[in-house]
Enzyme design. Sequence first.
Site, short mmCIF file in Angstrom:
data_model
loop_
_atom_site.label_atom_id
_atom_site.label_comp_id
_atom_site.label_asym_id
_atom_site.label_seq_id
_atom_site.Cartn_x
_atom_site.Cartn_y
_atom_site.Cartn_z
N LYS A 115 0.82 -1.22 0.00
CA LYS A 115 0.00 0.00 0.00
C LYS A 115 0.85 1.26 0.00
O LYS A 115 0.46 2.28 -0.57
CB LYS A 115 -0.96 0.01 1.19
CG LYS A 115 -2.09 -0.98 1.01
CD LYS A 115 -3.22 -0.70 1.97
CE LYS A 115 -4.36 -1.68 1.71
NZ LYS A 115 -5.44 -1.57 2.69
N LYS A 208 -4.94 -10.62 -6.72
CA LYS A 208 -6.15 -10.68 -5.91
C LYS A 208 -7.24 -9.75 -6.47
O LYS A 208 -6.93 -8.66 -6.94
CB LYS A 208 -5.74 -10.21 -4.51
CG LYS A 208 -6.74 -10.35 -3.44
CD LYS A 208 -6.15 -9.89 -2.10
CE LYS A 208 -5.98 -8.38 -2.01
NZ LYS A 208 -5.77 -7.87 -0.66
N LYS A 211 -10.54 -3.79 -4.56
CA LYS A 211 -11.27 -2.56 -4.89
C LYS A 211 -10.34 -1.51 -5.51
O LYS A 211 -10.81 -0.58 -6.15
CB LYS A 211 -12.02 -1.97 -3.70
CG LYS A 211 -11.52 -2.26 -2.32
CD LYS A 211 -12.54 -1.86 -1.26
CE LYS A 211 -12.33 -2.59 0.05
NZ LYS A 211 -13.38 -2.52 1.00
P1 TYM Z 1 -10.79 -5.56 3.83
O1 TYM Z 1 -11.76 -4.44 4.02
O2 TYM Z 1 -9.67 -5.37 2.89
O3 TYM Z 1 -11.56 -6.87 3.40
C1 TYM Z 1 -12.68 -7.35 4.13
C2 TYM Z 1 -12.68 -8.87 4.10
O4 TYM Z 1 -12.74 -9.33 2.75
C3 TYM Z 1 -11.71 -10.27 2.52
N1 TYM Z 1 -11.25 -10.14 1.12
C4 TYM Z 1 -11.14 -11.17 0.29
N2 TYM Z 1 -11.41 -12.49 0.45
C5 TYM Z 1 -11.20 -13.30 -0.63
N3 TYM Z 1 -10.74 -12.85 -1.84
C6 TYM Z 1 -10.48 -11.53 -2.03
N4 TYM Z 1 -10.05 -11.10 -3.22
C7 TYM Z 1 -10.67 -10.62 -0.94
N5 TYM Z 1 -10.51 -9.28 -0.78
C8 TYM Z 1 -10.87 -9.02 0.48
C9 TYM Z 1 -10.61 -9.88 3.49
O5 TYM Z 1 -9.72 -10.95 3.74
C10 TYM Z 1 -11.40 -9.49 4.70
O6 TYM Z 1 -11.74 -10.62 5.47
N6 TYM Z 1 -7.78 -5.35 7.79
C11 TYM Z 1 -9.09 -5.78 7.37
C12 TYM Z 1 -10.22 -5.21 8.19
C13 TYM Z 1 -10.11 -5.40 9.65
C14 TYM Z 1 -10.30 -6.61 10.38
C15 TYM Z 1 -10.13 -6.28 11.73
C16 TYM Z 1 -10.59 -7.92 9.98
C17 TYM Z 1 -9.85 -4.43 10.59
N7 TYM Z 1 -9.87 -4.95 11.81
C18 TYM Z 1 -10.24 -7.25 12.75
C19 TYM Z 1 -10.69 -8.90 10.99
C20 TYM Z 1 -10.52 -8.55 12.34
C21 TYM Z 1 -9.29 -5.36 5.92
O7 TYM Z 1 -8.72 -4.42 5.46
O8 TYM Z 1 -10.22 -6.04 5.25
#
Ligand code: TYM
Length: 346
Positions: A115, A208, A211
């Site tokens: 990032k 992957k 967004k």
């Molecule tokens: P974020 O917002 O990037 O994504 C949310 C969830 O979607 C999953 N995900 C995917 N799964 C499969 N294939 C993909 N291409 C894909 N893109 C996204 C992510 O693995 C995630 O589960 N850091 C985290 C948010 C967060 C969090 C937490 C999660 C903050 N605090 C505490 C768990 C526990 C994030 O940026 O997810």
Amino acid sequence: MMKLTPRVFSGMQPTGNLHLGNYLGAMVRWVEMQKSHECLYCIVDMHAITLWQEPAELRQSIREVAAAYIASGLDPKRSIIFNQSQVAQHAELAWIFNCVARLGWLDRMTQFKEKAGKEKERASVGLYAYPVLMAADILLYRGTHVPVGEDQKQHLELARDIAQKFNNDYRDSIVASGYADGLFFPLPEPLIQGPATRVMSLRDGTKKMSKSDPSDLSRINMSDDTDAIARKIQKAKTDPEPLPSEEAGLERRPEADNLVGIYAALADTTKEEVLGQFGGSQFSVFKKELAEVAVARVAPVNAEMQRLLGDPAEIDRILANGASRARTLAQPILTEIKNIVGFIQS
Ligand code: TYM
């Protein structure tokens, strides 16, 4: 041993388009878990601002993610649905954890490197400390299970390291607080399961689905209409061979593997079963079926999301109620943590 209540915590960032990766990798599984567990599902708006967000767009995105959660089947009566910034305890615990985590640990985080890109010096401090806040999110509730996609694995390892180091560093104080075994925090377990833990770009099976990909053709957004979904699947990159009949035949065929995994997750089945049905078929045939399954699954979620967004005040009420329930769980745990650390509280 400490008596541990199983408690599920997971979250999603309110930044732009929700896509099929978020839905299949996370939300679908969250819905399953609420049947058997106490669950907290957070909209992590404080994580979102580690990169610049236009305030009006951020506000809209928070409501959109809340609507997507509910439209996907999360029940705000059963699970706690809230946005992070309304529960100040997350930030308080994150500070304590900033003093537990080591710079060397954060230096290894691959997501920061991706990032921040080449201009690391210009990245926000928040982006660097991002996984520490994530550990605080989970451990503030003594969360034990964290359903996420594969890309979050490294962050969860860090959360476990922080929990462990806190338990070690403060061992005597933890014991003095009544925890005879010295274990205050559980080591939260990542749940990375199912055929869609890593949904890949439709344009490049080695990247992957994300967004932030500049090509909209690379992902299926939860807001895409029937035509867009069908067009994107039809244009999805593939190879010239027909589909194999067994999973081993998907090796070194990342695009085929990805589409089969997406189908399996959408149809609640396994890759093996999908190949049993489509082995030997051309992609043209398979893609038509895949588009139908995708539309059948995504369209109703999208329609319900739009309906909910018609009443933003109701969404705000749901978030306020979730935040209040989250604070009730968090405050006594944070008070104990502050005592363990040695702060005076009145
Ligand atoms: P974020 O917002 O990037 O994504 C949310 C969830 O979607 C999953 N995900 C995917 N799964 C499969 N294939 C993909 N291409 C894909 N893109 C996204 C992510 O693995 C995630 O589960 N850091 C985290 C948010 C967060 C969090 C937490 C999660 C903050 N605090 C505490 C768990 C526990 C994030 O940026 O997810």
